[in-house]
Design an enzyme around this catalytic site. Sequence first.
Site, mmCIF file in Angstrom:
data_model
loop_
_atom_site.group_PDB
_atom_site.id
_atom_site.type_symbol
_atom_site.label_atom_id
_atom_site.label_comp_id
_atom_site.label_asym_id
_atom_site.label_seq_id
_atom_site.Cartn_x
_atom_site.Cartn_y
_atom_site.Cartn_z
ATOM 1 N N GLU A 1 -88.865 -8.339 11.712
ATOM 2 C CA GLU A 1 -89.213 -9.540 12.459
ATOM 3 C C GLU A 1 -88.786 -10.779 11.687
ATOM 4 O OE1 GLU A 1 -93.222 -8.309 14.933
ATOM 5 O OE2 GLU A 1 -93.429 -9.435 13.074
ATOM 6 N N LYS A 2 -88.628 -11.874 12.399
ATOM 7 C CA LYS A 2 -88.402 -13.165 11.773
ATOM 8 C C LYS A 2 -89.611 -13.506 10.913
ATOM 9 C CE LYS A 2 -86.556 -17.315 11.203
ATOM 10 N NZ LYS A 2 -85.316 -17.500 10.419
ATOM 11 N N GLU B 1 -103.655 -10.771 18.161
ATOM 12 C CA GLU B 1 -103.404 -11.592 16.984
ATOM 13 C C GLU B 1 -101.997 -12.187 17.006
ATOM 14 O OE1 GLU B 1 -104.682 -10.000 13.318
ATOM 15 O OE2 GLU B 1 -106.558 -9.238 14.140
ATOM 16 N N HIS C 1 -102.713 -17.929 11.175
ATOM 17 C CA HIS C 1 -103.084 -16.665 11.819
ATOM 18 C C HIS C 1 -104.152 -16.989 12.866
ATOM 19 C CE1 HIS C 1 -103.826 -12.113 11.421
ATOM 20 N NE2 HIS C 1 -104.578 -12.538 12.425
ATOM 21 N N ASN D 1 -105.880 -5.511 17.945
ATOM 22 C CA ASN D 1 -106.910 -4.619 17.438
ATOM 23 C C ASN D 1 -107.804 -4.199 18.597
ATOM 24 O OD1 ASN D 1 -106.366 -4.531 14.570
ATOM 25 N ND2 ASN D 1 -106.873 -6.696 14.570
ATOM 26 N N VAL E 1 -114.462 -7.844 12.405
ATOM 27 C CA VAL E 1 -115.440 -8.275 11.406
ATOM 28 C C VAL E 1 -115.938 -9.680 11.734
ATOM 29 C CG1 VAL E 1 -115.785 -8.806 8.954
ATOM 30 C CG2 VAL E 1 -114.372 -6.845 9.620
ATOM 31 N N LEU F 1 -91.898 -16.168 9.383
ATOM 32 C CA LEU F 1 -92.254 -17.570 9.556
ATOM 33 C C LEU F 1 -92.717 -18.149 8.221
ATOM 34 C CD1 LEU F 1 -94.163 -17.215 12.945
ATOM 35 C CD2 LEU F 1 -91.757 -17.741 12.567
ATOM 36 N N LYS G 1 -108.298 -10.945 5.438
ATOM 37 C CA LYS G 1 -108.992 -12.176 5.809
ATOM 38 C C LYS G 1 -110.177 -12.434 4.882
ATOM 39 C CE LYS G 1 -107.702 -11.102 10.553
ATOM 40 N NZ LYS G 1 -108.179 -10.545 11.834
ATOM 41 N N ARG H 1 -110.769 -2.991 18.998
ATOM 42 C CA ARG H 1 -112.138 -2.777 18.525
ATOM 43 C C ARG H 1 -112.816 -4.121 18.320
ATOM 44 N NH1 ARG H 1 -111.303 -4.721 13.504
ATOM 45 N NH2 ARG H 1 -109.393 -4.168 12.417
#
Length: 447
Positions: free
Chosen positions: A200-201, A275, A208, A289, A294, A203, A237, A291
């Site tokens: 991928e590119k 995301e 995020h 995700n 957190v 960034l 995170k 689910r």
Amino acid sequence: MFQKILIANRGEIALRVLRACKELGIQTVVVHSTADADAMHVRLADESVCIGPPPSRDSYLNIHQIVAACEITGADAVHPGYGFLSENAKFADILAAHNITFIGPSGDHIRIMGDKIEAKRTAKRLGIPVVPGSDGAVSDEKEAKRIAAEIGYPVIIKASAGGGGRGMKVALTEADLEIALQTARTEAGAAFGDDAVYIEKYLQKPRHIEVQVFGDGFGRGVHFGERDCSLQRRHQKVWEEANSPALNAEERSRIGGICAKAIADLGYSGAGTIEFLYENGEFYFIEMNTRLQVEHPVTEAITGIDLVHEQIRVASGGGLSVKQEDIKFNGHAIECRINAEDPRTFTPSPGTITHFHTPGGLGIRVDSGVYSGYKIPPYYDSLIGKLIVHGRNRVECMMRLRRALDEFVVDGIKTTLPLFRDLVGNADIANGDYDIHWLEKYLAKEE
């Protein structure tokens, strides 16, 4: 509605789900390893079943033992929390074969989104903006160089079956590409048993951003706004907030609408998080995700909606309790992940907590399963609690967070509390001026 839910997890998330079940009048069963016999969720559950020794593979990842626990106790549904088996399609399928409801999406949807290449293809088909890159796995160096030249350097090579930063390498120039490709493949094969990678590119200074979505499984989807999870270390995170200080109302509505429509079109059931990397006003899909996250409490704080209640309601066939127009965003919320780690080196710090005192007051929430005298086992993730603070605006939220961090006491082990006390006083953080590389650069300067 379910009569009895088995919670196939441990720590703060097991306790979080248990509380939701009790509020809904549902009986609870928890499973635990021998290392977690004294855990708070074990003490508070209606029933508990020991499913094996401390190693996760012999307990929390042991599907046979968890299914047996369901049958022994008569549980008619399983909530997987996050981590462990929460995104294991085989687990969802096996539960279905035993007429036990998996509180989450179908095994097919877990498979689609668990394969990063297929997830990207699906996102593109559903109208979700994606990062420029290869359409599938890269077969050889020649193909990798061709794709990299088309999208432009720098590029990032990622494991198709990966996550958590493993099997992920950056190539700034063509000269870097060969070794990056080889290293990513080796790491991916070792970590996931699958050495497929894609390009991928890369960034330069993205944020995020993730969008909380829900589907009812019958073609209806909603979004609960976004969270900014840009403060990370090694792709993990550390600090999350909602709403993002980088987005305006128009951008928030636009990306939320795209995600809600995609979930509806997919026929998705339950909670999910889409995301993105966000840079210069553009969103680029990176993964979904399937689910609970957190960091879900910051979304609960600004919407006033219990997301675990929604998961249980949807899984039981009751559909969503809200329409998109019912979801309102109120104020600002920040979550700090309190880990049993050295605040600078992030080395795990298991041991006995000699004193544990949590902050209180308006707008303060602490999700934790530990207590004074609790012995943190060395076998699992180092997260011991989450501090969630809500205010009428970001300024009030930051001031309340500063106060709450000063009140938080954990003695006997090292924790990441000192790091957050530093961050809350930093000008960049106060101004919301940071990206996914900010924290690592900050920590490097502090060494």
